[in-house]
Motif scaffolding. Sequence first.
Motif, PDB file in Angstrom:
ATOM      1  N   VAL A 152     -16.934  -2.623  -2.001  1.00 21.02           N
ATOM      2  CA  VAL A 152     -16.722  -3.418  -0.786  1.00 21.02           C
ATOM      3  C   VAL A 152     -15.242  -3.462  -0.440  1.00 21.02           C
ATOM      4  CG1 VAL A 152     -16.918  -5.727   0.224  1.00 21.02           C
ATOM      5  CG2 VAL A 152     -18.805  -4.802  -1.136  1.00 21.02           C
ATOM      6  N   VAL A 153     -14.395  -3.602  -1.463  1.00 17.56           N
ATOM      7  CA  VAL A 153     -12.941  -3.626  -1.233  1.00 17.56           C
ATOM      8  C   VAL A 153     -12.478  -2.289  -0.654  1.00 17.56           C
ATOM      9  CG1 VAL A 153     -10.691  -3.685  -2.377  1.00 17.56           C
ATOM     10  CG2 VAL A 153     -12.425  -5.375  -2.958  1.00 17.56           C
ATOM     11  N   VAL A 154     -12.961  -1.173  -1.224  1.00 23.34           N
ATOM     12  CA  VAL A 154     -12.589   0.151  -0.726  1.00 23.34           C
ATOM     13  C   VAL A 154     -13.005   0.303   0.731  1.00 23.34           C
ATOM     14  CG1 VAL A 154     -13.044   2.627  -0.923  1.00 23.34           C
ATOM     15  CG2 VAL A 154     -12.608   1.279  -2.977  1.00 23.34           C
ATOM     16  N   LEU A 155     -14.238  -0.102   1.052  1.00 24.60           N
ATOM     17  CA  LEU A 155     -14.754   0.035   2.416  1.00 24.60           C
ATOM     18  C   LEU A 155     -13.915  -0.766   3.409  1.00 24.60           C
ATOM     19  CD1 LEU A 155     -16.867   0.902   4.515  1.00 24.60           C
ATOM     20  CD2 LEU A 155     -18.257  -1.064   3.797  1.00 24.60           C
ATOM     21  N   PHE A 156     -13.659  -2.031   3.104  1.00 21.06           N
ATOM     22  CA  PHE A 156     -12.949  -2.874   4.067  1.00 21.06           C
ATOM     23  C   PHE A 156     -11.457  -2.546   4.119  1.00 21.06           C
ATOM     24  CE2 PHE A 156     -16.844  -5.304   3.913  1.00 21.06           C
ATOM     25  CZ  PHE A 156     -16.958  -5.758   5.220  1.00 21.06           C
ATOM     26  N   ALA A 157     -10.902  -2.087   3.006  1.00 25.23           N
ATOM     27  CA  ALA A 157      -9.504  -1.645   3.046  1.00 25.23           C
ATOM     28  C   ALA A 157      -9.378  -0.419   3.946  1.00 25.23           C
ATOM     29  CB  ALA A 157      -9.024  -1.327   1.629  1.00 25.23           C
ATOM     30  N   TYR A 158     -10.352   0.483   3.852  1.00 25.57           N
ATOM     31  CA  TYR A 158     -10.351   1.694   4.672  1.00 25.57           C
ATOM     32  C   TYR A 158     -10.497   1.346   6.154  1.00 25.57           C
ATOM     33  CZ  TYR A 158     -12.254   6.012   6.706  1.00 25.57           C
ATOM     34  OH  TYR A 158     -12.491   7.100   7.501  1.00 25.57           O
ATOM     35  N   LEU A 159     -11.482   0.521   6.485  1.00 29.79           N
ATOM     36  CA  LEU A 159     -11.700   0.148   7.883  1.00 29.79           C
ATOM     37  C   LEU A 159     -10.528  -0.676   8.424  1.00 29.79           C
ATOM     38  CD1 LEU A 159     -15.507  -0.773   7.783  1.00 29.79           C
ATOM     39  CD2 LEU A 159     -14.460   1.338   8.623  1.00 29.79           C
ATOM     40  N   GLY A 160      -9.984  -1.552   7.580  1.00 33.48           N
ATOM     41  CA  GLY A 160      -8.840  -2.358   8.005  1.00 33.48           C
ATOM     42  C   GLY A 160      -7.630  -1.492   8.292  1.00 33.48           C
ATOM     43  N   TYR A 161      -7.407  -0.501   7.443  1.00 28.52           N
ATOM     44  CA  TYR A 161      -6.285   0.422   7.679  1.00 28.52           C
ATOM     45  C   TYR A 161      -6.465   1.144   9.010  1.00 28.52           C
ATOM     46  CZ  TYR A 161      -3.697   4.758   7.755  1.00 28.52           C
ATOM     47  OH  TYR A 161      -2.903   5.802   8.172  1.00 28.52           O
ATOM     48  N   LEU A 162      -7.670   1.666   9.268  1.00 27.91           N
ATOM     49  CA  LEU A 162      -7.898   2.415  10.502  1.00 27.91           C
ATOM     50  C   LEU A 162      -7.710   1.536  11.734  1.00 27.91           C
ATOM     51  CD1 LEU A 162     -10.961   4.747   9.755  1.00 27.91           C
ATOM     52  CD2 LEU A 162      -8.528   5.293   9.803  1.00 27.91           C
ATOM     53  N   ALA A 163      -8.154   0.289  11.663  1.00 20.48           N
ATOM     54  CA  ALA A 163      -7.984  -0.622  12.798  1.00 20.48           C
ATOM     55  C   ALA A 163      -6.500  -0.867  13.060  1.00 20.48           C
ATOM     56  CB  ALA A 163      -8.713  -1.931  12.534  1.00 20.48           C
ATOM     57  N   ALA A 164      -5.739  -1.106  11.985  1.00 19.73           N
ATOM     58  CA  ALA A 164      -4.308  -1.371  12.142  1.00 19.73           C
ATOM     59  C   ALA A 164      -3.563  -0.120  12.598  1.00 19.73           C
ATOM     60  CB  ALA A 164      -3.734  -1.876  10.818  1.00 19.73           C
ATOM     61  N   ALA A 165      -3.869   1.013  11.982  1.00 22.91           N
ATOM     62  CA  ALA A 165      -3.196   2.260  12.350  1.00 22.91           C
ATOM     63  C   ALA A 165      -3.513   2.644  13.786  1.00 22.91           C
ATOM     64  CB  ALA A 165      -3.618   3.377  11.403  1.00 22.91           C
TER      65      ALA A 165
ATOM     66  N   MET B 213     -13.172  10.795   9.287  1.00 21.95           N
ATOM     67  CA  MET B 213     -12.172  10.743   8.218  1.00 21.95           C
ATOM     68  C   MET B 213     -12.830  10.552   6.861  1.00 21.95           C
ATOM     69  SD  MET B 213      -8.763   8.758   9.422  1.00 21.95           S
ATOM     70  CE  MET B 213      -8.044   8.988  11.044  1.00 21.95           C
ATOM     71  N   ALA B 214     -13.854   9.713   6.801  1.00 23.16           N
ATOM     72  CA  ALA B 214     -14.543   9.468   5.536  1.00 23.16           C
ATOM     73  C   ALA B 214     -15.163  10.750   4.999  1.00 23.16           C
ATOM     74  CB  ALA B 214     -15.618   8.398   5.723  1.00 23.16           C
ATOM     75  N   TRP B 215     -15.671  11.593   5.884  1.00 23.45           N
ATOM     76  CA  TRP B 215     -16.215  12.898   5.485  1.00 23.45           C
ATOM     77  C   TRP B 215     -15.151  13.686   4.716  1.00 23.45           C
ATOM     78  CZ3 TRP B 215     -17.955  16.969   9.724  1.00 23.45           C
ATOM     79  CH2 TRP B 215     -18.436  18.130   9.092  1.00 23.45           C
ATOM     80  N   LEU B 216     -13.929  13.717   5.228  1.00 24.31           N
ATOM     81  CA  LEU B 216     -12.856  14.455   4.570  1.00 24.31           C
ATOM     82  C   LEU B 216     -12.487  13.829   3.233  1.00 24.31           C
ATOM     83  CD1 LEU B 216     -10.702  16.671   4.597  1.00 24.31           C
ATOM     84  CD2 LEU B 216      -9.196  15.099   5.823  1.00 24.31           C
ATOM     85  N   PHE B 217     -12.376  12.503   3.191  1.00 21.44           N
ATOM     86  CA  PHE B 217     -11.931  11.858   1.961  1.00 21.44           C
ATOM     87  C   PHE B 217     -12.980  11.938   0.852  1.00 21.44           C
ATOM     88  CE2 PHE B 217      -8.642  10.144   4.687  1.00 21.44           C
ATOM     89  CZ  PHE B 217      -7.550  10.146   3.835  1.00 21.44           C
ATOM     90  N   ILE B 218     -14.257  11.894   1.205  1.00 19.77           N
ATOM     91  CA  ILE B 218     -15.294  12.103   0.200  1.00 19.77           C
ATOM     92  C   ILE B 218     -15.190  13.515  -0.357  1.00 19.77           C
ATOM     93  CG2 ILE B 218     -17.785  12.299  -0.180  1.00 19.77           C
ATOM     94  CD1 ILE B 218     -18.184  10.044   1.824  1.00 19.77           C
ATOM     95  N   ASN B 219     -15.010  14.495   0.534  1.00 17.06           N
ATOM     96  CA  ASN B 219     -14.876  15.887   0.088  1.00 17.06           C
ATOM     97  C   ASN B 219     -13.662  16.079  -0.827  1.00 17.06           C
ATOM     98  OD1 ASN B 219     -17.134  17.171   1.058  1.00 17.06           O
ATOM     99  ND2 ASN B 219     -16.174  17.907   2.921  1.00 17.06           N
ATOM    100  N   LEU B 220     -12.539  15.485  -0.455  1.00 19.65           N
ATOM    101  CA  LEU B 220     -11.338  15.622  -1.273  1.00 19.65           C
ATOM    102  C   LEU B 220     -11.543  15.004  -2.651  1.00 19.65           C
ATOM    103  CD1 LEU B 220      -8.506  14.883   1.327  1.00 19.65           C
ATOM    104  CD2 LEU B 220      -9.147  17.096   0.354  1.00 19.65           C
TER     105      LEU B 220
END
Length: 370
Positions: free
Chosen positions: A18-31, A155-162
């Motif tokens: 849950v932390v990973v998911l919301f940190a990721y979405l929070g970053y994208l919203a801010a960026a 973006m998540a597609w790329l990060f899962i692949n990496l």
Amino acid sequence: MEAAAAVLPALVPSGSAVVVLFAYLGYLAAAGAILPGKLVAGAVLPDSSRLHYRCNGLLSLLLLLGLCAFGVYVGWMTPTVVADRGLELLSATFIFSVLVSFGLYLAGTKSRYKSSSLKPHVSGNFIEDWWLGVQLNPHFMGVDLKFFFVRAGMMAWLFINLSLFAKSYLAGSVNLSVILYQFFCAWYIIDYFVHEEFMTSTWDIIAERLGFMLVFGDLVFIPFTFTIQGWWLLRNEVELSVLAGVANFCIFIIGYLVFRGANKQKHVFKKDPKAPIWGKPPKVVGGKLLASGYWGIARHCNYLGDLLLALSFSLPCGFSSVIPYFYPTYLLILLIWRERRDEARCSQKYKEIWAEYCKLVPWRILPYVY
């Protein structure tokens, strides 16, 4: 039964997932709100209004890659963090998508806005309205949710692949199949963000309302099913010959040229109907429908390119199982269904102009076949 018993606990979202998911979405919203980017005008809506999109996805992606690399370097995270929590992240994202969809339905039905973007379209059938959505372009705290969710999924597609690649590398199982699959997907995703403004004129953005279908499709389906090939290669060693690799690469290049070329021609035409295509003035039916370039070969030639790309992502997995071919199979069904819906919509919208265009360009997706 034993396999199911082993998998079920992993489907329960953990606190770290849950932390990973919301940190990721929070970053994208801010960026998305802070980073500079080209401001692109969207399509003109039925009420003559148009939204504007800040296309800074590539910068957001590169910055996040840099932050993750730094985090791995200093030991704050492992490069396999996503791959290690794949099922947990899948279930957490699925639950989040369901909750968001209900929130969109409730907010949409209570909306009193009259603009095309926010006007509620309520059929009275709860399942239909929840599935297809009520509003065209809902916003939350200044964030265009439809555009945001597409960006998050890609973006998540790329990060899962990496993360899967890191796991393969640490296991010493990187080979030609793994390299080709990772290269094809990375090229496709990065190219998407290089040309992110083209997304603003696609069917999803200009015509589909935002409901569970799109939310689930963007946040869950894209990143977690488009990476099935990567998961497969992590667990199954496939040795490709050089000839097979070259053939696979050729399919990818052809698919990319058709897909990107067709989408670029349509986008440029919408911005400037007089811009030359393949060095010649464009042929236009009824002053509205492009019948030059790729769009003079088939009415949905971009779908053909997309299907070839999807096939190229799966071919590195060989032919020992149908599982890695889920993506191209699903995409074929989806695009035929979408093509039928688009044909019906265009026929109703353009009437005799559409009939004239169909006579001039008789093929739907693949010339001389369909």
